[in-house]
Scaffold this active site. Structure first.
Site, PDB file in Angstrom:
ATOM      1  CE  LYS A   1       0.702   4.886  -2.799  1.00  0.00           C
ATOM      2  NZ  LYS A   1       1.536   5.106  -1.668  1.00  0.00           N
ATOM      3  CG  ASN A   2      -0.190   6.612   1.733  1.00  0.00           C
ATOM      4  OD1 ASN A   2       0.400   5.962   1.354  1.00  0.00           O
ATOM      5  ND2 ASN A   2       0.191   7.923   1.010  1.00  0.00           N
TER       6      ASN A   2
ATOM      7  CB  CYS B   1      12.618   7.826  -2.183  1.00  0.00           C
ATOM      8  SG  CYS B   1      11.503   7.954  -3.002  1.00  0.00           S
TER       9      CYS B   1
ATOM     10  NE  ARG C   1       9.552   8.790   1.036  1.00  0.00           N
ATOM     11  CZ  ARG C   1       9.076   8.474   0.959  1.00  0.00           C
ATOM     12  NH1 ARG C   1       8.698   8.048  -0.622  1.00  0.00           N
ATOM     13  NH2 ARG C   1       7.806   8.674   1.441  1.00  0.00           N
ATOM     14  N   PRO C   2      15.607   9.520   4.844  1.00  0.00           N
ATOM     15  CG  PRO C   2      16.080  10.607   6.665  1.00  0.00           C
ATOM     16  CD  PRO C   2      15.347  10.793   5.534  1.00  0.00           C
TER      17      PRO C   2
ATOM     18  CG  ASP D   1       1.140  12.397  -0.525  1.00  0.00           C
ATOM     19  OD1 ASP D   1       0.502  11.641   0.426  1.00  0.00           O
ATOM     20  OD2 ASP D   1       2.320  12.521  -0.883  1.00  0.00           O
TER      21      ASP D   1
ATOM     22  CB  ILE E   1       7.046  17.021   3.197  1.00  0.00           C
ATOM     23  CG1 ILE E   1       5.863  17.831   4.151  1.00  0.00           C
ATOM     24  CG2 ILE E   1       6.868  15.797   3.501  1.00  0.00           C
ATOM     25  CD1 ILE E   1       5.628  17.991   4.982  1.00  0.00           C
TER      26      ILE E   1
ATOM     27  NE  ARG F   1       4.713   2.765  -6.329  1.00  0.00           N
ATOM     28  CZ  ARG F   1       5.515   2.914  -5.242  1.00  0.00           C
ATOM     29  NH1 ARG F   1       6.473   3.849  -5.767  1.00  0.00           N
ATOM     30  NH2 ARG F   1       5.342   2.535  -3.480  1.00  0.00           N
TER      31      ARG F   1
HETATM   32  C1  EPZ Z   1       4.101   8.927   4.366  1.00  0.00           C
HETATM   33  O1  EPZ Z   1       5.639   8.366   3.514  1.00  0.00           O
HETATM   34  C2  EPZ Z   1       3.385   8.682   2.740  1.00  0.00           C
HETATM   35  N1  EPZ Z   1       3.799   7.641   2.558  1.00  0.00           N
HETATM   36  C3  EPZ Z   1       3.598   9.160   1.526  1.00  0.00           C
HETATM   37  O2  EPZ Z   1       2.765   9.495   0.462  1.00  0.00           O
HETATM   38  C4  EPZ Z   1       3.420  11.303   2.166  1.00  0.00           C
HETATM   39  O3  EPZ Z   1       4.146  12.204   1.064  1.00  0.00           O
HETATM   40  C5  EPZ Z   1       4.346  11.454   3.503  1.00  0.00           C
HETATM   41  O4  EPZ Z   1       3.987  10.222   4.533  1.00  0.00           O
HETATM   42  C6  EPZ Z   1       4.287  12.288   3.974  1.00  0.00           C
HETATM   43  O5  EPZ Z   1       2.231  12.426   4.133  1.00  0.00           O
HETATM   44  C7  EPZ Z   1       2.320   6.053   2.960  1.00  0.00           C
HETATM   45  O6  EPZ Z   1       1.551   6.280   3.963  1.00  0.00           O
HETATM   46  C8  EPZ Z   1       3.328   4.899   2.778  1.00  0.00           C
HETATM   47  P1  EPZ Z   1       7.635  11.028   6.800  1.00  0.00           P
HETATM   48  P2  EPZ Z   1       6.553   9.116   5.192  1.00  0.00           P
HETATM   49  O7  EPZ Z   1       8.463   9.376   7.426  1.00  0.00           O
HETATM   50  O8  EPZ Z   1       6.496   8.531   5.867  1.00  0.00           O
HETATM   51  C9  EPZ Z   1      11.271  13.066   7.176  1.00  0.00           C
HETATM   52  C10 EPZ Z   1       2.134   9.522  -1.478  1.00  0.00           C
HETATM   53  O9  EPZ Z   1       3.204   9.809  -2.680  1.00  0.00           O
HETATM   54  N2  EPZ Z   1      11.797  11.859   8.083  1.00  0.00           N
HETATM   55  O10 EPZ Z   1       6.043  11.539   6.785  1.00  0.00           O
HETATM   56  O11 EPZ Z   1       7.475   8.197   3.855  1.00  0.00           O
HETATM   57  C11 EPZ Z   1      10.953  13.087   5.559  1.00  0.00           C
HETATM   58  O12 EPZ Z   1      12.803  12.855   4.928  1.00  0.00           O
HETATM   59  C12 EPZ Z   1       3.708   8.836  -0.580  1.00  0.00           C
HETATM   60  O13 EPZ Z   1       1.736   8.463  -1.940  1.00  0.00           O
HETATM   61  C13 EPZ Z   1      13.131  11.933   8.656  1.00  0.00           C
HETATM   62  O14 EPZ Z   1      13.861  12.989   8.434  1.00  0.00           O
HETATM   63  O15 EPZ Z   1       6.847  10.539   5.525  1.00  0.00           O
HETATM   64  C14 EPZ Z   1      10.319  13.894   5.201  1.00  0.00           C
HETATM   65  O16 EPZ Z   1      10.784  15.162   4.868  1.00  0.00           O
HETATM   66  C15 EPZ Z   1       4.512   9.550  -1.408  1.00  0.00           C
HETATM   67  N3  EPZ Z   1      13.274  10.447   9.313  1.00  0.00           N
HETATM   68  C16 EPZ Z   1       9.361  14.180   6.227  1.00  0.00           C
HETATM   69  O17 EPZ Z   1      10.024  13.702   7.486  1.00  0.00           O
HETATM   70  C17 EPZ Z   1      12.919   9.269   9.138  1.00  0.00           C
HETATM   71  O18 EPZ Z   1      12.828   8.416  10.228  1.00  0.00           O
HETATM   72  C18 EPZ Z   1       8.393  13.435   6.253  1.00  0.00           C
HETATM   73  O19 EPZ Z   1       8.330  11.867   6.038  1.00  0.00           O
HETATM   74  C19 EPZ Z   1      11.227   9.291   8.848  1.00  0.00           C
HETATM   75  C20 EPZ Z   1      10.981  10.767   8.106  1.00  0.00           C
END
Ligand code: EPZ
Length: 424
Positions: free
Chosen positions: A22-23, A116, A121-122, A304, A326, A396
């Protein structure tokens, strides 16, 4: 609203094929926006999130044809470079259209994702990176309205490791003027799979898989054919289900190299792991040992997989500590596991699990994608019947999970009930 009905207590046994990731599929589908030529994708998983994204892309004018796990996309003309709130609220990953639209059209209107279940998740790092490349981004009535004549290469340091942030900026940079350097970039295998697909389209990218990615912008990208990598989180989930039920299972179509931290923890839990090309076999050497873990960006232990291991630890020998670094609200499954008799204490982002001798079947509610996977595993372990409600969360990210589990001998079936479809 579908439910899973599970009668636990059977060790899983047999062979199962892992689906596409998916990702990896979500960002790669968005990459189709970067070229007017066809992008032919293989091993695309049949998932609710993929269907949602195909609807978003079709709404923009992208021609999307799906046959089984094959998708042909063609963004000859992008009539409407927008992703509305109605879509974005059902799937945050739709933010991945922002970088490609800005790069290809010089304009994008994408709804700002709201809150979320698993955390705030900003998307500030996505915006900051695009602004560093010269984009002007305003928030208007909840939408990000982004403009840029042509993006310019930039040196971008990301304060926090972000997977979709890295992917969005990488896709923006492939058509930018000059060189972009992404520092403290995400190293996830899905980022590498996206880079592979973009290179097949003619992009110039190096360093993917490390925390320093360099992208040399080009003026145009061509069409390509790409096979989506296997889903390491689906594979990890099935392996934990095999270990927790003390079974003997073999996964096919997965490269063990993307699962090292998970396989290490499974061996710590008393599993034996046998590897062959594109194959992983798990057997248990006796009772489950509890394993403590700390989630962190790749190559460390994936967030995950946290809920699935917590379910296994609930009946494993000993006391374990699970630290979630995370997402700030990713223990929603704890209360449901307690309803099944688990002994779990939570202090901030730390959960302390004292293994109990058995779980009891109960009706539990899924709250997010991976929490639902943890509850399904608990149901496979528990005595008696477990009903997992709101299984749309699971759909999903898992392709026909009940079919795969039943193929491994589990007593599980899907029951449909009329009702609403929530989000996240
Ligand atoms: C990806 O989400 C995955 N989703 C998530 O999988 C996964 O849990 C996550 O990476 C971490 O491995 C997809 O790939 C579609 P991040 P993503 O931005 O990119 C902070 C699943 O179950 N952050 O790496 O949205 C954020 O709040 C899903 O399949 C900021 O502060 O996660 C978090 O604490 C759930 N500002 C950390 O970084 C930003 O602009 C990591 O989030 C972006 C992120």
């Amino acid at each position: 609203m579908d439910q899973f009905v599970i009668t636990g207590g059977r060790p899983l046994q047999g062979v199962v094929q892992v689906s596409g990731a998916k990702n990896a599929a979500l960002p790669i589908l968005c990459a189709s926006l970067l070229s007017s030529e066809p992008l032919h994708l293989l091993n695309v998983p049949h998932l609710r999130d993929v269907q949602t994204l195909l609807k978003i892309l079709s709404g923009m004018g992208v021609q999307c044809d799906q046959t089984g796990n094959e998708v042909m996309l063609r963004a000859e003309r992008i009539e409407s470079p927008t992703a509305s709130y109605d879509w974005v609220k059902t799937m945050r990953a739709s933010i991945l259209v922002l970088g490609p639209l800005l790069a290809r059209c010089g304009y994008a209107k994408v709804s700002l994702p709201g809150g979320c279940a698993i955390g705030e998740r900003p998307v500030d790092l996505h915006i900051k990176g695009l602004e560093a490349m010269g984009a002007v981004i305003e928030i208007v009535h909840g939408d990000m309205v982004a403009r840029a004549d042509r993006l310019n290469g930039a040196h971008i340091f990301m304060d926090t490791v972000t997977v979709t942030g890295t992917e969005n900026l990488m896709m923006a940079a492939v058509l930018a003027e000059g060189t972009t350097i992404l520092e403290n970039a995400a190293r996830e295998p899905e980022v590498v799979d996206l880079a592979r697909c973009l290179r097949a389209m003619g992009a110039q990218i190096s360093g993917d898989g490390t925390d320093l990615i360099t992208i040399q912008g080009v003026s145009v990208l061509r069409g390509a054919k790409h096979t989506i990598m296997a889903d390491r989180i689906e594979a990890g989930t099935l392996l934990v289900a095999g270990a927790a039920t003390r079974g003997d299972i073999t996964l096919q179509g997965i490269d063990a190299g993307v699962l090292e931290s998970v396989l290490d923890k499974l061996m710590e839990a008393n599993a034996r792991i046998d590897l062959a090309p594109q194959q992983i076999r798990l057997t248990m050497l006796g009772e489950n040992h509890g394993v403590s873990l700390r989630t962190s960006p790749y190559p460390a232990f994936p967030t995950d997989m946290q809920a699935q291991f917590m379910a296994m630890n609930a009946v494993a020998r000993g006391t374990t500590v699970v630290t979630e670094t995370i997402f700030e609200n990713r223990f929603m499954h704890v209360q449901e596991l307690r309803r099944m008799g688990a002994n779990i204490e939570v202090e901030g982002n730390v959960a302390i699990i004292r293994g109990v001798s058995r779980l009891e079947g109960a009706t539990v509610m899924a709250t997010d994608l991976r929490a639902s996977a943890g509850l399904v595993i608990a149901g496979l372990i528990a005595e008696g019947e477990t009903v997992v409600d709101r299984i749309y969360h699971l759909d999903r990210g898992y392709e026909q999970m009940e079919v795969k589990l039943a193929a491994l001998g589990a007593n599980v079936f899907r029951r449909s009930r009329k009702g609403d479809h929530g989000t996240v």
